[in-house]
Write a protein that holds these residues in place. Structure first.
Motif, PDB file in Angstrom:
ATOM      1  N   ARG A  60       0.799  -1.232   0.000  1.00 11.67           N
ATOM      2  CA  ARG A  60       0.000   0.000   0.000  1.00 11.67           C
ATOM      3  C   ARG A  60       0.832   1.282   0.000  1.00 11.67           C
ATOM      4  NH1 ARG A  60      -2.186  -1.050   5.977  1.00 11.67           N
ATOM      5  NH2 ARG A  60      -0.334  -0.396   7.099  1.00 11.67           N
ATOM      6  N   ASP A  61       1.986   1.259   0.622  1.00 10.92           N
ATOM      7  CA  ASP A  61       2.824   2.465   0.674  1.00 10.92           C
ATOM      8  C   ASP A  61       3.710   2.628  -0.558  1.00 10.92           C
ATOM      9  OD1 ASP A  61       1.779   3.061   3.166  1.00 10.92           O
ATOM     10  OD2 ASP A  61       3.431   2.109   4.256  1.00 10.92           O
ATOM     11  N   TYR A  62       3.767   1.615  -1.399  1.00  4.78           N
ATOM     12  CA  TYR A  62       4.705   1.634  -2.519  1.00  4.78           C
ATOM     13  C   TYR A  62       4.048   1.723  -3.885  1.00  4.78           C
ATOM     14  CZ  TYR A  62       7.512   0.039   1.356  1.00  4.78           C
ATOM     15  OH  TYR A  62       8.114  -0.060   2.579  1.00  4.78           O
ATOM     16  N   ILE A  63       2.825   1.235  -3.987  1.00  6.78           N
ATOM     17  CA  ILE A  63       2.148   1.213  -5.282  1.00  6.78           C
ATOM     18  C   ILE A  63       0.782   1.881  -5.145  1.00  6.78           C
ATOM     19  CG2 ILE A  63       1.284  -0.213  -7.169  1.00  6.78           C
ATOM     20  CD1 ILE A  63       3.427  -2.243  -6.451  1.00  6.78           C
ATOM     21  N   PRO A  64       0.748   3.174  -5.441  1.00  9.30           N
ATOM     22  CA  PRO A  64      -0.532   3.881  -5.355  1.00  9.30           C
ATOM     23  C   PRO A  64      -1.527   3.298  -6.362  1.00  9.30           C
ATOM     24  CG  PRO A  64       1.246   5.346  -6.126  1.00  9.30           C
ATOM     25  CD  PRO A  64       1.834   3.993  -5.914  1.00  9.30           C
ATOM     26  N   GLY A  65      -2.733   3.165  -5.929  1.00 10.68           N
ATOM     27  CA  GLY A  65      -3.763   2.683  -6.843  1.00 10.68           C
ATOM     28  C   GLY A  65      -3.836   1.162  -6.966  1.00 10.68           C
ATOM     29  N   LEU A  66      -3.042   0.450  -6.182  1.00  4.91           N
ATOM     30  CA  LEU A  66      -3.126  -1.010  -6.222  1.00  4.91           C
ATOM     31  C   LEU A  66      -4.518  -1.429  -5.771  1.00  4.91           C
ATOM     32  CD1 LEU A  66      -1.788  -3.806  -6.577  1.00  4.91           C
ATOM     33  CD2 LEU A  66      -1.097  -3.656  -4.167  1.00  4.91           C
ATOM     34  N   THR A  67      -5.145  -2.269  -6.573  1.00  8.62           N
ATOM     35  CA  THR A  67      -6.507  -2.708  -6.255  1.00  8.62           C
ATOM     36  C   THR A  67      -6.483  -4.104  -5.643  1.00  8.62           C
ATOM     37  OG1 THR A  67      -6.874  -3.742  -8.410  1.00  8.62           O
ATOM     38  CG2 THR A  67      -7.435  -1.380  -8.197  1.00  8.62           C
ATOM     39  N   LYS A  68      -7.522  -4.384  -4.911  1.00  8.77           N
ATOM     40  CA  LYS A  68      -7.679  -5.711  -4.316  1.00  8.77           C
ATOM     41  C   LYS A  68      -7.771  -6.763  -5.418  1.00  8.77           C
ATOM     42  CE  LYS A  68      -9.008  -8.285  -0.645  1.00  8.77           C
ATOM     43  NZ  LYS A  68     -10.169  -8.041   0.157  1.00  8.77           N
ATOM     44  N   GLU A  69      -8.406  -6.404  -6.530  1.00 16.15           N
ATOM     45  CA  GLU A  69      -8.541  -7.342  -7.648  1.00 16.15           C
ATOM     46  C   GLU A  69      -7.167  -7.726  -8.209  1.00 16.15           C
ATOM     47  OE1 GLU A  69     -10.389  -4.415  -7.418  1.00 16.15           O
ATOM     48  OE2 GLU A  69     -12.131  -5.509  -6.655  1.00 16.15           O
ATOM     49  N   LYS A  70      -6.279  -6.739  -8.339  1.00 20.07           N
ATOM     50  CA  LYS A  70      -4.921  -6.994  -8.827  1.00 20.07           C
ATOM     51  C   LYS A  70      -4.171  -7.875  -7.831  1.00 20.07           C
ATOM     52  CE  LYS A  70      -0.943  -6.092 -11.016  1.00 20.07           C
ATOM     53  NZ  LYS A  70      -0.588  -6.562 -12.309  1.00 20.07           N
ATOM     54  N   ALA A  71      -4.317  -7.577  -6.555  1.00 18.21           N
ATOM     55  CA  ALA A  71      -3.655  -8.388  -5.524  1.00 18.21           C
ATOM     56  C   ALA A  71      -4.171  -9.823  -5.564  1.00 18.21           C
ATOM     57  CB  ALA A  71      -3.882  -7.773  -4.144  1.00 18.21           C
ATOM     58  N   LEU A  72      -5.473  -9.990  -5.690  1.00 19.33           N
ATOM     59  CA  LEU A  72      -6.075 -11.326  -5.745  1.00 19.33           C
ATOM     60  C   LEU A  72      -5.630 -12.077  -6.992  1.00 19.33           C
ATOM     61  CD1 LEU A  72      -7.965 -13.198  -4.242  1.00 19.33           C
ATOM     62  CD2 LEU A  72      -9.887 -12.112  -5.396  1.00 19.33           C
ATOM     63  N   HIS A  73      -5.589 -11.383  -8.121  1.00 19.41           N
ATOM     64  CA  HIS A  73      -5.123 -11.997  -9.371  1.00 19.41           C
ATOM     65  C   HIS A  73      -3.681 -12.483  -9.221  1.00 19.41           C
ATOM     66  CE1 HIS A  73      -4.573 -12.736 -13.630  1.00 19.41           C
ATOM     67  NE2 HIS A  73      -3.509 -11.936 -13.608  1.00 19.41           N
ATOM     68  N   THR A  74      -2.860 -11.693  -8.569  1.00 20.25           N
ATOM     69  CA  THR A  74      -1.457 -12.071  -8.394  1.00 20.25           C
ATOM     70  C   THR A  74      -1.328 -13.228  -7.403  1.00 20.25           C
ATOM     71  OG1 THR A  74      -0.878  -9.772  -8.855  1.00 20.25           O
ATOM     72  CG2 THR A  74       0.858 -11.166  -7.962  1.00 20.25           C
ATOM     73  N   VAL A  75      -2.144 -13.259  -6.375  1.00 17.14           N
ATOM     74  CA  VAL A  75      -2.164 -14.409  -5.457  1.00 17.14           C
ATOM     75  C   VAL A  75      -2.500 -15.669  -6.244  1.00 17.14           C
ATOM     76  CG1 VAL A  75      -3.428 -15.481  -3.533  1.00 17.14           C
ATOM     77  CG2 VAL A  75      -2.644 -13.104  -3.348  1.00 17.14           C
ATOM     78  N   ASP A  76      -3.477 -15.584  -7.132  1.00 16.89           N
ATOM     79  CA  ASP A  76      -3.820 -16.736  -7.983  1.00 16.89           C
ATOM     80  C   ASP A  76      -2.626 -17.179  -8.830  1.00 16.89           C
ATOM     81  OD1 ASP A  76      -6.469 -17.251  -7.218  1.00 16.89           O
ATOM     82  OD2 ASP A  76      -7.271 -15.768  -8.615  1.00 16.89           O
ATOM     83  N   GLN A  77      -1.885 -16.221  -9.361  1.00 15.77           N
ATOM     84  CA  GLN A  77      -0.716 -16.562 -10.166  1.00 15.77           C
ATOM     85  C   GLN A  77       0.347 -17.274  -9.335  1.00 15.77           C
ATOM     86  OE1 GLN A  77       0.029 -12.557 -11.695  1.00 15.77           O
ATOM     87  NE2 GLN A  77      -0.445 -13.290 -13.765  1.00 15.77           N
ATOM     88  N   VAL A  78       0.546 -16.816  -8.116  1.00 16.75           N
ATOM     89  CA  VAL A  78       1.517 -17.466  -7.230  1.00 16.75           C
ATOM     90  C   VAL A  78       1.037 -18.874  -6.886  1.00 16.75           C
ATOM     91  CG1 VAL A  78       2.589 -17.395  -4.932  1.00 16.75           C
ATOM     92  CG2 VAL A  78       2.418 -15.301  -6.304  1.00 16.75           C
ATOM     93  N   LEU A  79      -0.234 -19.009  -6.572  1.00 14.95           N
ATOM     94  CA  LEU A  79      -0.779 -20.330  -6.222  1.00 14.95           C
ATOM     95  C   LEU A  79      -0.769 -21.299  -7.399  1.00 14.95           C
ATOM     96  CD1 LEU A  79      -3.777 -19.311  -3.950  1.00 14.95           C
ATOM     97  CD2 LEU A  79      -1.725 -20.582  -3.256  1.00 14.95           C
ATOM     98  N   ALA A  80      -0.644 -20.791  -8.605  1.00 13.83           N
ATOM     99  CA  ALA A  80      -0.602 -21.658  -9.792  1.00 13.83           C
ATOM    100  C   ALA A  80       0.771 -22.308  -9.974  1.00 13.83           C
ATOM    101  CB  ALA A  80      -0.957 -20.861 -11.043  1.00 13.83           C
ATOM    102  N   LYS A  81       1.777 -21.839  -9.246  1.00 14.69           N
ATOM    103  CA  LYS A  81       3.128 -22.388  -9.380  1.00 14.69           C
ATOM    104  C   LYS A  81       3.227 -23.721  -8.644  1.00 14.69           C
ATOM    105  CE  LYS A  81       6.248 -19.912 -10.871  1.00 14.69           C
ATOM    106  NZ  LYS A  81       6.809 -19.971 -12.214  1.00 14.69           N
ATOM    107  N   ARG A  82       3.799 -24.701  -9.314  1.00 15.32           N
ATOM    108  CA  ARG A  82       3.923 -26.038  -8.728  1.00 15.32           C
ATOM    109  C   ARG A  82       4.737 -26.029  -7.435  1.00 15.32           C
ATOM    110  NH1 ARG A  82       3.553 -30.967 -10.866  1.00 15.32           N
ATOM    111  NH2 ARG A  82       1.609 -30.124 -11.618  1.00 15.32           N
ATOM    112  N   GLU A  83       5.820 -25.247  -7.373  1.00 10.73           N
ATOM    113  CA  GLU A  83       6.638 -25.200  -6.157  1.00 10.73           C
ATOM    114  C   GLU A  83       5.810 -24.736  -4.961  1.00 10.73           C
ATOM    115  OE1 GLU A  83       9.467 -23.779  -9.509  1.00 10.73           O
ATOM    116  OE2 GLU A  83       7.347 -23.671  -9.056  1.00 10.73           O
TER     117      GLU A  83
END
Length: 190
Positions: A37-60
């Motif tokens: 929140r202090d580093y990326i103005p305008g970061l949305t919850k949707e973007k954060a959730l999308h990125t969490v999904d991308q991380v969870l898609a990694k086999r490791e």
């Protein structure tokens, strides 16, 4: 019979285990928002959730989650050998295997993830506070660190993407981005 891994089953099992342990992707996205929140103005919850999904898609990440959650469950059931049982049951401070497994997730997205992970692991914000509450009767020796690592990895991925966007906006930024992606000096070709 030949062994053949089914990636869809692994991904589904991972998400199912998270849900069964009471962790939602939305809660992980909240941690990402807290970290960025202090580093990326305008970061949305949707973007954060999308990125969490991308991380969870990694086999490791899936492998670490399935392994850690299974160890937590076995500890709850008292099925581990001693003294491992007592160490996991009490989240022994000098038992570092839970953090090492979490670092395998963070390592996927670069060094900024390490600092994000260390910060969130100390702060115990959001869902991490709940997972660290020993009064629930559940054992989350591994899961709290793994969830923190997913949030840290997603934060790192977002930070790297944000930096690339900033560079693209600078004069000559698209050229620099192209050079970085192709590994060639496009300026010489022009």
């Amino acid at each position: 019979m030949d062994y053949s891994l089914n990636s869809e089953k692994v991904a589904h099992a991972t998400e199912q285990c998270l849900m069964e342990r009471g962790v939602t992707k939305d809660e992980i996205a909240e941690l990402v928002m807290f970290l960025q929140r202090d580093y990326i103005p305008g970061l949305t919850k949707e973007k954060a959730l999308h990125t969490v999904d991308q991380v969870l898609a990694k086999r490791e990440v899936q492998n670490a989650l399935l392994t850690g959650i299974q160890l937590d469950i076995l500890a709850e059931q008292g099925k581990l050998m001693q003294p491992l049982q007592d160490m996991l049951q009490n989240d022994e401070p000098l038992y570092g295997c839970d953090e090492i497994m979490a670092l395998s997730i963070v390592n996927v997205y670069g060094s900024i993830g390490f600092t994000n992970y260390g910060f969130i692991d100390k702060r115990k914000e959001g869902v991490l506070k709940r997972l660290n509450d020993k009064s629930s009767g559940q054992i989350h020796t591994f899961l709290d660190d793994l969830v923190g690592a997913i949030a840290a990895a997603a934060s790192s991925k977002i930070a790297h993407g944000h930096q690339a966007e900033l560079e693209e906006m600078k004069p000559g930024g698209a050229l620099l981005q192209n050079i970085a992606l192709t590994g060639e000096n496009e300026a010489v070709k022009m």
